[in-house]
Design a protein around this motif. Structure first.
Motif, PDB file in Angstrom:
ATOM      1  N   THR A  19      -0.233   5.082   0.878  1.00  0.00           N
ATOM      2  CA  THR A  19      -1.314   5.973   1.274  1.00  0.00           C
ATOM      3  C   THR A  19      -0.726   7.319   1.654  1.00  0.00           C
ATOM      4  O   THR A  19       0.169   7.391   2.501  1.00  0.00           O
TER       5      THR A  19
ATOM      6  N   PHE B 215       2.950   4.870   4.504  1.00  0.00           N
ATOM      7  CA  PHE B 215       1.894   5.808   4.846  1.00  0.00           C
ATOM      8  C   PHE B 215       2.537   7.152   5.142  1.00  0.00           C
ATOM      9  O   PHE B 215       3.415   7.244   5.989  1.00  0.00           O
TER      10      PHE B 215
ATOM     11  N   ASP C 180       4.492  -1.459   3.036  1.00  0.00           N
ATOM     12  CA  ASP C 180       3.459  -0.431   3.013  1.00  0.00           C
ATOM     13  C   ASP C 180       4.092   0.896   3.421  1.00  0.00           C
ATOM     14  O   ASP C 180       4.961   0.930   4.290  1.00  0.00           O
TER      15      ASP C 180
ATOM     16  N   ASN D  53       1.417  11.074   6.167  1.00  0.00           N
ATOM     17  CA  ASN D  53       0.314  11.918   6.595  1.00  0.00           C
ATOM     18  C   ASN D  53       0.874  13.227   7.138  1.00  0.00           C
ATOM     19  O   ASN D  53       1.719  13.223   8.023  1.00  0.00           O
TER      20      ASN D  53
ATOM     21  N   GLN E  73       0.826  -1.203   0.000  1.00  0.00           N
ATOM     22  CA  GLN E  73       0.000   0.000   0.000  1.00  0.00           C
ATOM     23  C   GLN E  73       0.860   1.253   0.000  1.00  0.00           C
ATOM     24  O   GLN E  73       1.909   1.295   0.647  1.00  0.00           O
TER      25      GLN E  73
END
Length: 136
Positions: free
Chosen positions: A8, A38, A36, A40, A6
């Motif tokens: 994100t 991420f 993965d 943010n 992933q």
């Protein structure tokens, strides 16, 4: 064999994160194709400025290595496809603001010229130099 990793991203350009990952893999000799990622940006803001590239790459790399980035350090710079850390505009103002906010050190591109600061300046030329900064 858990499928496709992933990616994100919230508050930052998705494609810039993918580029940062590719640059990290090539220049730091790691493989993240099965990891993965991420990213943010807190506070609901959106970063569109390329001067945050180095900070994003440091966050991704330190997360992968499971080692924190140096405490009280800010990272300023744009990444080139070859791993070079390119200068950005208003480095003096950025460093001054980082100092005002309580940061103790600032990693900036080597070609930033003369930057006057009351905090420690660490000049780097290539993202590969992060290995020396992010360690146990």
């Amino acid at each position: 064999s858990f499928g496709i990793a992933q990616r994100t991203v919230t508050g930052y350009d998705y494609n810039r994160v993918l580029l940062a990952i590719a640059i990290i893999e090539k220049n730091l000799g790691i493989h993240m194709e099965n990891q993965d990622v991420f990213v943010n940006v807190a506070g609901g803001i959106k970063i569109t400025e390329t001067g945050a590239d180095l900070g994003c790459a440091v966050a991704v790399y330190s997360g992968f290595m499971d080692r924190p980035a140096p405490e009280s350090t800010v990272f300023i710079g744009e990444l080139g496809l070859d791993g070079s850390v390119r200068p950005v505009t208003s480095v003096d103002q950025r460093v001054t603001e980082a100092e005002r906010m309580g940061f103790k050190a600032c990693v900036v591109p080597e070609k930033s010229g003369s930057v006057k600061a009351g905090i420690e300046l660490i000049k780097i030329r290539n993202i590969s130099e992060l290995k020396a900064l992010i360690k146990d």
